[in-house]
Scaffold this active site. Structure first.
Site, mmCIF file in Angstrom:
data_model
loop_
_atom_site.group_PDB
_atom_site.id
_atom_site.type_symbol
_atom_site.label_atom_id
_atom_site.label_comp_id
_atom_site.label_asym_id
_atom_site.label_seq_id
_atom_site.Cartn_x
_atom_site.Cartn_y
_atom_site.Cartn_z
ATOM 1 N N ASN A 9 0.858 -1.189 0.000
ATOM 2 C CA ASN A 9 0.000 0.000 0.000
ATOM 3 C C ASN A 9 0.889 1.233 0.000
ATOM 4 O O ASN A 9 1.529 1.533 1.007
ATOM 5 C CB ASN A 9 -0.882 -0.038 1.264
ATOM 6 C CG ASN A 9 -1.694 1.239 1.447
ATOM 7 O OD1 ASN A 9 -1.815 2.041 0.528
ATOM 8 N ND2 ASN A 9 -2.242 1.418 2.636
ATOM 9 N N LYS A 11 -0.033 4.250 -0.180
ATOM 10 C CA LYS A 11 -0.700 5.408 0.437
ATOM 11 C C LYS A 11 -0.513 6.644 -0.464
ATOM 12 O O LYS A 11 -0.493 6.502 -1.676
ATOM 13 C CB LYS A 11 -0.166 5.647 1.850
ATOM 14 C CG LYS A 11 -0.139 4.378 2.691
ATOM 15 C CD LYS A 11 0.116 4.650 4.133
ATOM 16 C CE LYS A 11 0.282 3.335 4.881
ATOM 17 N NZ LYS A 11 0.197 3.459 6.313
ATOM 18 N N HIS A 93 -9.316 0.659 5.164
ATOM 19 C CA HIS A 93 -8.026 0.903 5.825
ATOM 20 C C HIS A 93 -8.256 1.840 7.009
ATOM 21 O O HIS A 93 -9.079 2.744 6.945
ATOM 22 C CB HIS A 93 -7.035 1.514 4.832
ATOM 23 C CG HIS A 93 -5.636 1.545 5.361
ATOM 24 N ND1 HIS A 93 -5.203 2.498 6.257
ATOM 25 C CD2 HIS A 93 -4.577 0.723 5.150
ATOM 26 C CE1 HIS A 93 -3.930 2.256 6.558
ATOM 27 N NE2 HIS A 93 -3.532 1.180 5.896
ATOM 28 N N GLU A 95 -6.716 4.284 8.053
ATOM 29 C CA GLU A 95 -6.553 5.717 7.750
ATOM 30 C C GLU A 95 -7.800 6.272 7.077
ATOM 31 O O GLU A 95 -8.138 7.447 7.240
ATOM 32 C CB GLU A 95 -5.287 5.922 6.898
ATOM 33 C CG GLU A 95 -4.035 5.713 7.746
ATOM 34 C CD GLU A 95 -2.802 5.243 6.992
ATOM 35 O OE1 GLU A 95 -2.797 5.325 5.745
ATOM 36 O OE2 GLU A 95 -1.850 4.791 7.658
ATOM 37 N N GLU A 163 -4.946 -5.445 10.757
ATOM 38 C CA GLU A 163 -3.950 -4.399 10.946
ATOM 39 C C GLU A 163 -4.228 -3.661 12.255
ATOM 40 O O GLU A 163 -5.076 -2.757 12.293
ATOM 41 C CB GLU A 163 -4.011 -3.392 9.798
ATOM 42 C CG GLU A 163 -3.744 -3.987 8.428
ATOM 43 C CD GLU A 163 -3.206 -2.930 7.488
ATOM 44 O OE1 GLU A 163 -2.069 -3.095 7.051
ATOM 45 O OE2 GLU A 163 -3.904 -1.941 7.218
ATOM 46 N N GLY A 169 2.694 1.957 10.698
ATOM 47 C CA GLY A 169 3.636 3.066 10.531
ATOM 48 C C GLY A 169 4.360 3.470 11.797
ATOM 49 O O GLY A 169 5.004 4.517 11.844
HETATM 50 C C1 PEP Z 1 -0.550 -0.101 6.032
HETATM 51 O O1 PEP Z 1 -0.586 1.040 5.618
HETATM 52 O O2 PEP Z 1 -1.487 -0.867 5.777
HETATM 53 C C2 PEP Z 1 0.604 -0.520 6.802
HETATM 54 C C3 PEP Z 1 0.606 -1.713 7.340
HETATM 55 O O3 PEP Z 1 1.635 0.369 6.937
HETATM 56 P P1 PEP Z 1 3.096 0.077 7.532
HETATM 57 O O4 PEP Z 1 3.579 -1.218 6.929
HETATM 58 O O5 PEP Z 1 3.925 1.245 7.113
HETATM 59 O O6 PEP Z 1 2.949 -0.046 9.011
#
Ligand code: PEP
Length: 247
Positions: A9, A11, A93, A95, A163, A169
């Site tokens: 991803n 982003k 997600h 976010e 997640e 992040g």
């Molecule tokens: C994500 O954005 O789904 C994610 C897992 O980000 P990161 O790997 O940067 O933690």
């Protein structure tokens, strides 16, 4: 056994110059038994699809609108993603849930739109740090699973990404025991609702890196990863794909 999946991803990162990373990934990528999905910003989707058409690498969107078309300025429909070359789209997600107030019902409607357009929905769920610390993780997961997944989900059209919000992040990663507990719980809940749940792919996401990938991929019911920051560079994502292939 579900087929393994490494999903990236990007982003809100990447301009056309970043497509060199995809070329590098395609050139170096040889990981038998692993499907690879990259979800760039929508502005790069068609270019990335064209650049990867001779490779076994799928591209996808990061979000879609629940409707097929209409007066929704700035939004993109699942049909549009499909026409641009996408094979999948991330829905729900954290976010999107946080920045845009998306509810489980919104996520379910978007996932249904993905199915209707012929896309795989990568449906994201996960608890916040407060929820983890107050011991409500599994009930939060139950609510999200019940509300975010359409009734006509199948192993072919749906991937679930667990997640933990506090791991995205941040560099913080749950213990393998914590990941295993949640993944086993998700598998059991899916099995109670979907006849092909054993084949549904369950991804872990949150600060996956080459250095922790082996341990995470050794956990039961982890069929791959959704990777954010470490998917931007071929030199970071490639070793994660290889680790999944070797798991
Ligand atoms: C994500 O954005 O789904 C994610 C897992 O980000 P990161 O790997 O940067 O933690």
């Amino acid at each position: 056994m579900p087929r393994k999946l490494a999903a990236g991803n990007w982003k809100m990162n990447g301009t056309p110059a970043a497509l060199t990373e995809v070329a590098a990934l395609c050139a170096a990528h040889s990981a038998p038994g692993v499907d690879v999905l990259l979800c760039p910003p929508a502005t790069l989707l068609a270019q990335m699809a064209a650049a990867t058409q001779d490779h076994a690498l799928m591209v996808g969107g990061q979000d879609c609108h629940a409707n097929a078309s209409g007066a929704h300025t700035g939004d993109i429909s699942a049909q549009m993603l499909k026409a641009a070359g996408a094979g999948a789209v991330i829905t729900g997600h954290s976010e999107r849930r946080t920045d845009h107030g998306e509810t489980d019902a919104d996520v379910s409607a978007k996932s249904q739109a993905a199915y209707d357009a012929g896309l795989i929905a990568v449906i994201c769920i996960g608890e916040t740090l407060d929820e983890r610390e107050s011991g409500t993780t599994l009930s939060v997961i139950d609510t999200q699973l019940a509300g975010s997944i359409p009734d006509n989900a199948t192993a072919a059209n749906t991937v679930i990404a667990y997640e933990p919000v506090w791991a995205i992040g941040t560099g913080k990663v749950p213990t393998t025991a914590q990941i295993g507990e949640v993944h086993a719980h998700i598998r059991a809940r899916l099995a109670a609702r979907f006849s092909d749940a054993a084949d549904m792919r369950l991804l872990y996401g949150g600060s996956v890196k080459a250095s922790n990938a082996d341990d995470i991929f050794a956990v039961a019911d982890v069929d791959g990863a959704l990777v954010g920051g470490a998917s931007l560079k071929a030199s970071d994502f490639g070793p994660i794909i290889t680790a999944l292939s070797n798991a």
